[in-house]
Design a protein around this motif. Structure first.
Motif, PDB file in Angstrom:
ATOM      1  N   ARG A  45       0.831  -1.208   0.000  1.00  0.00           N
ATOM      2  CA  ARG A  45       0.000   0.000   0.000  1.00  0.00           C
ATOM      3  C   ARG A  45       0.869   1.263   0.000  1.00  0.00           C
ATOM      4  O   ARG A  45       0.589   2.216  -0.722  1.00  0.00           O
ATOM      5  N   TYR A  54      -1.298  -7.417  -4.816  1.00  0.00           N
ATOM      6  CA  TYR A  54      -2.198  -7.049  -3.723  1.00  0.00           C
ATOM      7  C   TYR A  54      -3.425  -7.938  -3.743  1.00  0.00           C
ATOM      8  O   TYR A  54      -4.065  -8.116  -4.773  1.00  0.00           O
ATOM      9  N   TRP A  65      -4.052   5.621  -0.527  1.00  0.00           N
ATOM     10  CA  TRP A  65      -3.186   4.453  -0.327  1.00  0.00           C
ATOM     11  C   TRP A  65      -2.164   4.695   0.775  1.00  0.00           C
ATOM     12  O   TRP A  65      -1.802   3.773   1.518  1.00  0.00           O
ATOM     13  N   LYS A 104      -4.096   4.219   3.939  1.00  0.00           N
ATOM     14  CA  LYS A 104      -4.349   2.793   4.138  1.00  0.00           C
ATOM     15  C   LYS A 104      -3.071   2.058   4.517  1.00  0.00           C
ATOM     16  O   LYS A 104      -3.110   1.050   5.239  1.00  0.00           O
ATOM     17  N   GLY A 105      -1.927   2.570   4.057  1.00  0.00           N
ATOM     18  CA  GLY A 105      -0.648   1.958   4.395  1.00  0.00           C
ATOM     19  C   GLY A 105      -0.096   2.396   5.731  1.00  0.00           C
ATOM     20  O   GLY A 105       0.997   1.972   6.120  1.00  0.00           O
TER      21      GLY A 105
END
Length: 240
Positions: free
Chosen positions: A20, A75, A206, A209-210
């Motif tokens: 991510r 992913y 992202w 989310k990471g």
């Protein structure tokens, strides 16, 4: 912090966080390196990001998109829908990289099948990323017990909305405006800036989310501001 899972599970969690982050960082850096970075090396700003394929920045453009495509292929999500979303994102990213836009052309008026495949792949790529931000990420947040769930979902959905607004704006530019207005806006590299906005919107989602540090700081700031607003509203609602 990563929850206290078994060691093998923790390895998988770290791996997914790394993917991510890699996707987010790639999106964050791509327009910066191509635009201002290319300008520093004597390459003028292009009408759109895809046009950098025909400049000395070609390897960076192709390499970054291929890397994003590979990261998306690696992913895997929580169900087949998310897996196919990643596969579609991979295929479209590779399509943008490997099927170049025709030189000095309108994205809607190409001279070759390769050019039309590029335009189609670009639209699918952005729609895929918007779907991640609007559907997958908000849904998965609760499963992953992310802190400040409300603020994270706001960031994800805001990113998806920005991507869609950018797509609609670029669609209006391509389909509705006449050639005179197009030329005027091209003088200011309109498509390039709109693509930059869309790419940074997906990068923000992202990176959040990471669980990157800068994204977590932004989430903490939003959560703190939300708490202050809630306390102020609660104070105003008390009987005098």
């Amino acid at each position: 912090m990563i929850p206290d899972y078994p060691d093998q599970t923790n390895v998988l969690v770290v791996s997914y966080l790394t993917i991510r982050r890699a996707i987010g960082v790639s999106g964050l850096l791509l327009p910066l390196v191509l635009g201002p970075g290319g300008w520093l090396f004597g390459i003028p700003f292009q009408h759109n990001i895809s046009s950098y394929y025909h400049t000395g920045m070609r390897d960076i453009f192709v390499g970054t998109l291929c890397a994003i495509g590979i990261f998306l292929y690696c992913y895997r999500g929580y169900d087949w829908i998310e897996n196919w979303t990643a596969n579609l994102g991979c295929a479209s990213a590779l399509g943008v990289a490997l099927f170049p836009l025709d030189f000095n052309s309108d994205p809607l008026v190409q001279k070759s099948l390769t050019g039309y495949l590029h335009t189609f792949s670009g639209g699918v790529f952005f729609l895929t990323l918007a779907f991640y931000s609007l559907y997958h990420f908000p849904r998965d947040s609760q499963r992953e017990a992310e802190p400040h769930l409300q603020e994270r979902r706001w960031i994800y959905r805001a990113s998806g909305i920005v991507i869609l607004i950018s797509l609609v704006t670029m669609g209006g530019f391509l389909f509705i405006l006449n050639s005179q207005w197009k030329q005027t806006l091209n003088d200011y590299n309109f498509l390039f800036w709109m693509e930059w906005i869309a790419i940074w919107a997906f990068a923000a989602a992202w990176l959040a989310k990471g669980r990157t540090i800068i994204a977590d700081i932004a989430v903490d700031v939003l959560a703190y501001a939300n708490q202050l607003i809630s306390k102020r509203r609660a104070g105003n609602d008390r009987p005098q």
